[in-house]
Enzyme design. Structure first.
Site, PDB file in Angstrom:
ATOM      1  N   ASP A  78      -4.549 -10.307  89.452  1.00 33.39           N
ATOM      2  CA  ASP A  78      -4.703 -11.470  88.421  1.00 33.39           C
ATOM      3  C   ASP A  78      -5.983 -11.578  88.098  1.00 33.39           C
ATOM      4  O   ASP A  78      -6.941 -10.892  88.595  1.00 33.39           O
ATOM      5  CB  ASP A  78      -4.100 -12.768  88.952  1.00 33.39           C
ATOM      6  CG  ASP A  78      -3.860 -13.825  88.117  1.00 33.39           C
ATOM      7  OD1 ASP A  78      -3.790 -13.410  86.852  1.00 33.39           O
ATOM      8  OD2 ASP A  78      -3.666 -15.030  88.333  1.00 33.39           O
ATOM      9  N   HIS A  79      -6.323 -12.434  86.768  1.00 32.76           N
ATOM     10  CA  HIS A  79      -7.721 -12.624  86.423  1.00 32.76           C
ATOM     11  C   HIS A  79      -7.971 -14.037  86.565  1.00 32.76           C
ATOM     12  O   HIS A  79      -7.101 -14.943  86.397  1.00 32.76           O
ATOM     13  CB  HIS A  79      -7.667 -12.450  84.881  1.00 32.76           C
ATOM     14  CG  HIS A  79      -7.565 -10.980  84.551  1.00 32.76           C
ATOM     15  ND1 HIS A  79      -7.037 -10.484  83.271  1.00 32.76           N
ATOM     16  CD2 HIS A  79      -8.261  -9.972  84.941  1.00 32.76           C
ATOM     17  CE1 HIS A  79      -7.187  -9.334  83.333  1.00 32.76           C
ATOM     18  NE2 HIS A  79      -7.956  -8.766  84.227  1.00 32.76           N
ATOM     19  N   TYR A 114      -3.471 -16.543  84.253  1.00 34.60           N
ATOM     20  CA  TYR A 114      -2.048 -16.212  84.337  1.00 34.60           C
ATOM     21  C   TYR A 114      -1.753 -14.845  83.675  1.00 34.60           C
ATOM     22  O   TYR A 114      -0.856 -14.576  82.724  1.00 34.60           O
ATOM     23  CB  TYR A 114      -1.442 -17.297  83.128  1.00 34.60           C
ATOM     24  CG  TYR A 114      -2.018 -18.758  83.383  1.00 34.60           C
ATOM     25  CD1 TYR A 114      -1.924 -19.308  84.765  1.00 34.60           C
ATOM     26  CD2 TYR A 114      -2.313 -19.634  82.318  1.00 34.60           C
ATOM     27  CE1 TYR A 114      -2.452 -20.682  84.987  1.00 34.60           C
ATOM     28  CE2 TYR A 114      -2.649 -20.995  82.519  1.00 34.60           C
ATOM     29  CZ  TYR A 114      -2.714 -21.477  83.981  1.00 34.60           C
ATOM     30  OH  TYR A 114      -3.161 -22.686  84.139  1.00 34.60           O
ATOM     31  N   HIS A 115      -2.413 -13.905  84.494  1.00 33.69           N
ATOM     32  CA  HIS A 115      -2.230 -12.517  84.061  1.00 33.69           C
ATOM     33  C   HIS A 115      -1.736 -11.639  85.424  1.00 33.69           C
ATOM     34  O   HIS A 115      -2.136 -10.561  85.827  1.00 33.69           O
ATOM     35  CB  HIS A 115      -3.414 -11.858  83.644  1.00 33.69           C
ATOM     36  CG  HIS A 115      -3.990 -12.593  82.524  1.00 33.69           C
ATOM     37  ND1 HIS A 115      -5.330 -12.404  82.069  1.00 33.69           N
ATOM     38  CD2 HIS A 115      -3.355 -13.241  81.321  1.00 33.69           C
ATOM     39  CE1 HIS A 115      -5.387 -13.037  80.851  1.00 33.69           C
ATOM     40  NE2 HIS A 115      -4.243 -13.592  80.476  1.00 33.69           N
ATOM     41  N   PRO A 116      -0.494 -12.008  86.191  1.00 33.43           N
ATOM     42  CA  PRO A 116      -0.138 -11.326  87.350  1.00 33.43           C
ATOM     43  C   PRO A 116       0.105 -10.207  87.010  1.00 33.43           C
ATOM     44  O   PRO A 116       1.046 -10.093  85.782  1.00 33.43           O
ATOM     45  CB  PRO A 116       0.722 -12.441  87.940  1.00 33.43           C
ATOM     46  CG  PRO A 116       1.310 -13.210  86.870  1.00 33.43           C
ATOM     47  CD  PRO A 116       0.070 -13.382  85.781  1.00 33.43           C
TER      48      PRO A 116
END
Length: 552
Positions: A293-294, A467-469
């Protein structure tokens, strides 16, 4: 019910794309989606983006386990539970990723997914409404996904870009073109004042063909007979039924729910499945591993001038903006307000950008809570290629049980050094002359966070997911024991089953993930159809000539 050619689980970004392309090729498709309608201004109005991701109606409501390196905090993990999936609740920022991201994919086992391979698919999906400073071959002009830029009418946007240049960074006229590194205008999946989600761009046209049907239900498992996927078991209207596929089953249920479905279907680490009493169909220990994630922090600044969005951050102001959008489709509600950005490298020797900036002319959190300071603005900043890896696991064999999500954020020591660099480089940018008429003082981290230890404390307490899984069913060679899908998105060890969404990313890309997830859907569709892939476009990206010896 007669089987259709293909059953797709998930009407999210990749699922909508594949439904469109398969229908376009004359195939019949059934799309299974648990979420409901995306109608209404809270989703379709870009300026309302903080609402849907905080609403149980549209979001699965997932959260991480307590994160040991972030003080035991549980971080929310929004995933779209609605037509369009996360493209209907995200920030609408459009970033392809850096060319070298995809070259790395190819080098690590995802053959056929280098930048030269994927650029034609980015072009096929895009209708780009901006300039082409690098030449027309870099951008698409006839795809379903409209890409635009905001008007940048607020002077803060250009002040931020100018400050980046004054600090010694390049200006980039198109970060999705040849040169990502630098500061410039940000792009969005917004068209004619509306959120241009995968549902609007792809699913609605697909449904109009008559070859795609949409079924609302909860996917429980893939039905596998004699080693081949033949359908999907779903719960709907209080009953359990099987939706059968004549050709293939395709999972596109997100980087959280796709691995969950694989495990419920007997595909995953054998010991983990056995612990939940699930018969093993294929031992693939990579299912649910490699979670990435980020992370980012919001660096906030109090404003000297009242030219921020704060004056609209009340009931009357929001009502005025909403009414203008409802009546005309224009105004502040027609923008996501992320209209300026930056991509920089954290240190000398870093080949290409590993820090991203989103500038916002308001000091506010994603949950809608504004700063107590009044007029202010912020940048979202964080490292792009964390070395930390987490997992998605089953809580039980019950399909209704939420999965167990452990990101292990900040578990690698390099993450701390990169995050400190983010904060120190940002302070230098905001100290430039271009920002002098605007910056009153730093709200957070604030003057009290100067040493490594103080900055680390701030990160530990305030870092949030962007919110970049992704990465939980990574693509690789069939002989790689940790790969889950091969380079044609086929699940290794099971016939007739593919997976195509952000789960398959071998490594997280540089920037927001919606763009590359749409691209995955485009390219996967050609593999599913057995078509020749689009010809390579061997264009070379710009890399900073001083990258080995200088940070900028």
């Amino acid at each position: 019910m007669h089987p259709t050619d293909y059953v797709i689980v998930g009407a999210g970004s990749a699922g909508c794309v594949m439904a469109y392309r398969l229908a376009e090729a004359g195939r019949t498709v059934t799309v299974i989606e648990y979420g409901g309608s995306d109608a209404g201004p809270l989703i379709q109005m870009p300026g309302a983006l903080s609402f849907p991701m905080n609403m149980p109606m549209y979001d699965w409501g997932l959260k991480s386990q307590p994160e040991p390196h972030l003080g035991g905090r549980e971080l929310v993990t929004p995933r779209g539970k609605v037509l369009g999936g996360s493209s209907s609740i995200n920030g609408m920022v459009y970033v392809r990723g850096h060319a070298r991201d995809f070259d790395h994919w190819a080098e690590t086992g995802a053959e056929g997914w280098s930048f030269a391979d994927v650029l034609p698919y980015f072009r096929r999906m895009e209708t780009w409404h901006g300039p082409n400073p690098d030449g027309d071959e870099w951008r698409g002009d006839a795809g379903p996904m409209h890409i635009t830029r905001g008007p940048r009418s607020n002077p803060l946007f250009d002040a931020f870009i100018q400050a980046g240049v004054q600090a010694g960074y390049p200006l980039t006229e198109d970060y999705n073109g040849k040169q990502q590194e630098g500061f410039g205008p940000m792009e969005a999946t917004i068209w004619q004042g509306r959120r241009w989600s995968a549902a609007n761009a792809y699913l609605r046209p697909a449904l109009k063909t008559g070859r795609v049907r949409l079924i609302r239900g909860m996917a429980r498992r893939v039905v596998i007979e004699d080693g081949r996927a033949v359908g999907v078991e779903i719960a709907r209207r209080g009953a359990i039924e099987v939706i059968r596929a004549a050709k293939e089953v395709i999972l596109a249920a997100s980087s959280i729910n796709s691995p969950k479905l694989l495990m419920l279907s007997g595909i995953g680490d054998a010991a983990h499945l056995a612990a939940h009493g699930i018969p093993v169909v294929a031992h693939r220990p990579g299912v649910g591993a490699n979670l990435q994630d980020h992370l980012e922090v919001y660096m906030q600044f109090a404003a000297l001038q009242p030219n921020t969005l704060y004056k609209y951050w009340n009931l009357l102001g929001k009502g005025t903006v909403g009414a203008q959008w409802m009546l005309t489709g224009t105004g502040l509600g027609a923008s996501n307000q992320f209209e300026a950005c930056g991509f920089i490298r954290s240190a000398p020797g870093v080949e290409y950008p590993d820090i991203q900036y989103h500038f916002l002319p308001l000091a506010v959190r994603y949950d809608g809570k504004a700063s107590a300071e009044g007029h202010g603005f912020q940048v979202h900043v964080g490292p792009m290629r964390s070395k930390s890896r987490g997992t998605v696991r089953l809580a039980s064999a019950d399909p209704d049980a939420a999965p167990v999500i452990r990101f292990n954020y900040m578990s690698h020591p390099d993450d701390w050094a990169e995050f400190r660099a983010c904060i120190r480089h940002t302070r230098e940018i905001f100290a430039q002359d271009a920002m002098a008429p605007h910056v009153k003082h730093e709200i957070q981290p604030g003057a009290g966070a100067q040493t490594d230890e103080q900055i680390d404390d701030f990160i530990r307490e305030h870092a949030e997911s962007a919110y970049h899984p992704c990465g939980t069913a990574r693509m690789g060679r069939a002989e790689d024991p940790m790969a889950v899908v091969d380079p044609e998105c086929r699940v290794i060890g099971v016939e007739g089953l593919r997976l195509a969404d952000s789960s398959i990313f071998p490594r997280i890309t540089n920037g927001n993930l919606n763009g590359p997830t749409l691209m995955v859907g485009e390219k996967a569709a050609d593999h599913i159809l057995g078509r020749a892939v689009l010809p390579q476009m061997p264009l070379e990206p710009w890399l900073n000539p001083h990258r080995l010896t200088a940070q900028r």
